[in-house]
Design a protein around this motif. Structure first.
Motif, short mmCIF file in Angstrom:
data_model
loop_
_atom_site.label_atom_id
_atom_site.label_comp_id
_atom_site.label_asym_id
_atom_site.label_seq_id
_atom_site.Cartn_x
_atom_site.Cartn_y
_atom_site.Cartn_z
N SER A 190 1.01 -1.20 -0.14
CA SER A 190 -0.15 0.01 0.41
C SER A 190 1.00 1.24 -0.11
O SER A 190 1.73 1.03 -0.02
CB SER A 190 -1.04 0.05 1.58
OG SER A 190 0.14 0.31 2.09
N TYR A 191 -0.01 2.41 0.33
CA TYR A 191 1.14 4.18 0.12
C TYR A 191 1.44 3.70 1.50
O TYR A 191 2.80 4.54 1.29
CB TYR A 191 0.28 4.78 0.00
CG TYR A 191 -0.01 6.14 0.26
CD1 TYR A 191 0.66 7.20 -0.71
CD2 TYR A 191 -0.17 7.02 1.42
CE1 TYR A 191 0.69 8.23 -0.92
CE2 TYR A 191 0.23 8.34 1.78
CZ TYR A 191 0.80 9.16 0.45
OH TYR A 191 1.75 10.41 0.63
N LYS A 222 2.26 15.41 0.96
CA LYS A 222 1.59 14.65 1.03
C LYS A 222 0.05 14.40 2.20
O LYS A 222 0.29 15.10 2.64
CB LYS A 222 2.67 13.23 1.47
CG LYS A 222 3.66 13.69 1.04
CD LYS A 222 4.54 12.77 1.53
CE LYS A 222 5.20 12.64 2.61
NZ LYS A 222 4.85 14.00 3.38
N GLY A 250 0.23 7.24 -5.15
CA GLY A 250 -0.54 8.12 -4.39
C GLY A 250 -1.09 9.69 -5.70
O GLY A 250 -0.37 9.19 -6.55
#
Length: 572
Positions: A263-264, A347, A324
């Motif tokens: 994942s991110y 971010k 992302g």
């Protein structure tokens, strides 16, 4: 300092280190003392003792050219830890090649004599005696590395024939088939500029050979193709050439296996539990950097070095979610230059990161700032980051990728390389007879699966073998699933394991049967399930097996299970 100037300084440092290693080896094993070399000084397993000849040649001098692969019989004789599984002569301590004698002492004396002959041929005053080295019975890569180490740098430190041939292709140097390592070495040395040292010249050769890998102008590359086509091997080989020792490799390379749950938070950053807070007896949560962010930080603080992020099986993760908002930052024109044009983005957790900084003392903040790209929480991807991905496109095709992601990478296809299979069969230490027929069998099966004829230009197979493949099976009889469903060379190379388990030096149909049943069948069955009903699977698998083995049902009784051998490549 510019990146180009930094690269020049780095190359100069590397060349100096290579010269030191070259000199250290000469001092440790001088030419005039080789006749006094003992078997224990040549190979041993003493604990905490890696100061023996073979260890130097293979491990300590890795930066002077790799000779990894094959097995320890490439040294002619070696002291073993585990009982040798391959067919060879051996006693309770040593294993050696059959052709060097009946006992370890005699075998070593013959090997030592051959080693001295290589050294004498390489160190002749006027010119290297290429032909003498070529004819020497020591294994190919081993003898050419020995030759280089005693040639006063008058050879190119590349020892694999396949690699040398590939280099000639990449350098647009035409050479007739059947050329020897000696002839290729001589040709490359003749092309070396007289004022250029061997290390710089070799680096220029590698640059052409590895031209498909990331550069400053094109920093993102994905290698894709069928399973077993050497994608991971190719990337690892490239990076090990750049960073031969383990410490340097770990410093400059972040190698990550992507998977559906990646994942991110794993890639950039995320809030994760880090134990129990003893004061409150509750779970302690902290903002933790991900793999990519960590190496970007390292690259930012060391702008004169290149850093590599490698994503194996990159297509198994949800890439839009993993990258992302940082996806645009990997593009070459949006890379961040701390000393020039800045390209930074906020971010997902930028505000959390800013708050963490504000709560810390100056001393703590400086310490923590080593882990953060910017104190205001913004993030960028430095110019010296190189991104490499690998993927089996049978799992998920390129077409399934987000277009925004696709256009930010250079895509390099890898296919089954039949030349690699040939090299495995023709290994000088342990030749497997029947290699040519086996390669035709592999090409037949791949053609049956994909419906695509192999390329003589890019897949290491000659026109004569291709003709035999086309003569054996018609296009309309193929499954035509596409090249993504072919088997790669690393899978077919397991034929050596099959043969060695039976101590066989010849590839027989029973060996091919075992290879098919043990290594090919399970994957092939899964491929076919996506295209054919369950009741047809057995028929298609039988077709594939008979094509691989080179047999077909006899004409006089089409319902018979009896087959005839057609391995000469003639059509029915």
């Amino acid at each position: 300092m510019s990146e180009d100037q930094a690269n020049i300084n780095s190359e100069s440092k590397k060349q100096n280190q290579n010269d030191v290693l070259y000199g250290d080896f000469q001092k440790k094993f001088p030419k005039d003392k080789l006749r006094e070399l003992t078997l224990e000084e040549y190979t041993n397993l003493k604990e905490n003792d890696d100061d023996y000849f073979c260890r130097w040649v293979e491990q300590k001098l890795k930066s002077l050219g790799e000779i990894r692969g094959s097995n320890s019989l490439k040294f002619g004789i070696y002291r073993y830890n585990e009982f040798p599984k391959i067919k060879c002569q051996h006693d309770e301590m040593y294993a050696w090649r059959d052709d060097f004698g009946d006992n370890a002492k005699d075998a070593f004396e013959k090997i030592k004599q051959k080693l001295i002959e290589v050294v004498e041929a390489a160190s002749q005053k006027d010119c290297v005696n290429y032909e003498s080295i070529e004819k020497n019975p020591l294994s190919e890569m081993f003898k050419w590395k020995i030759a280089f180490l005693y040639s006063d740098r008058r050879l190119v430190p590349i020892y694999s024939k396949k690699m040398l041939l590939d280099i000639l292709k990449k350098c647009d140097i035409s050479i007739p088939q059947g050329k020897t390592v000696a002839e290729i070495q001589k040709l490359l040395i003749e092309k070396k500029p007289s004022d250029e040292d061997i290390w710089k010249y070799t680096d220029s050769i590698w640059e052409k050979y590895y031209s498909e890998f990331p550069t400053k102008e094109s920093p993102n590359v994905i290698f894709y193709g069928a399973p077993g086509t050497g994608k991971t091997y190719k990337v690892n080989e490239y990076l090990r050439t750049k960073y031969p020792d383990e410490k340097s490799f770990e410093e400059h390379v972040s190698w990550v296996q992507f998977h559906p749950n990646y994942s991110y938070e794993d890639f950039i950053e995320g809030i994760k539990p880090l134990g129990i807070d003893k004061k409150t007896n509750s779970i302690k949560l902290e903002l933790v950097n991900g793999h990519f962010k960590d190496i970007c930080i390292k690259a930012k603080h060391n702008p004169n070095n290149e850093y590599y992020f490698v994503a194996d099986e990159i297509n198994r993760a949800n890439l839009s979610a993993v990258f992302g908002e940082t996806l645009s930052l990997i593009e070459a024109s949006y890379r961040d230059d701390p000393n020039g044009e800045r390209h930074l983005l906020k971010k997902q957790y930028s505000e959390v990161e800013k708050n963490i900084h504000s709560e810390k003392s100056a001393e703590q903040s400086n310490s923590y700032n080593v882990k953060c790209y910017e104190s205001d929480g913004r993030f960028g991807v430095p110019q010296n980051i190189r991104f490499i991905g690998m993927m089996n496109d049978v799992d998920k095709s390129i077409d399934a990728f987000d277009l925004a992601l696709r256009r930010r990478f250079k895509w390099i296809r890898t296919d089954c390389n039949y030349g690699v299979i040939q090299d495995e069969c023709d290994n000088g230490d342990s030749i497997l007879e029947g290699g040519d027929d086996f390669i035709i069998a592999c090409a037949r099966l791949n053609y049956f699966i994909s419906g695509i004829i192999p390329s003589a230009d890019t897949q290491g197979i000659d026109e004569e073998k291709i003709k035999k493949v086309k003569d054996f099976i018609k296009k309309e009889d193929c499954l035509s699933l596409g090249s993504s469903y072919e088997f790669g060379h690393s899978i077919y190379m397991k034929i050596r394991n099959v043969c060695e388990s039976k101590q066989s030096k010849k590839i027989r149909n029973e060996d091919k049967t075992d290879l098919f049943d043990q290594y090919l069948l399970p994957t092939l069955k899964e491929y076919l399930r996506s295209y054919f009903p369950e009741e047809d699977l057995g028929i298609k698998i039988d077709e594939a097996k008979t094509i691989f083995l080179g047999t077909k049902k006899k004409k006089n009784n089409p319902n018979s299970s009896a087959t005839e051998d057609l391995t000469d490549g003639q059509p029915e």
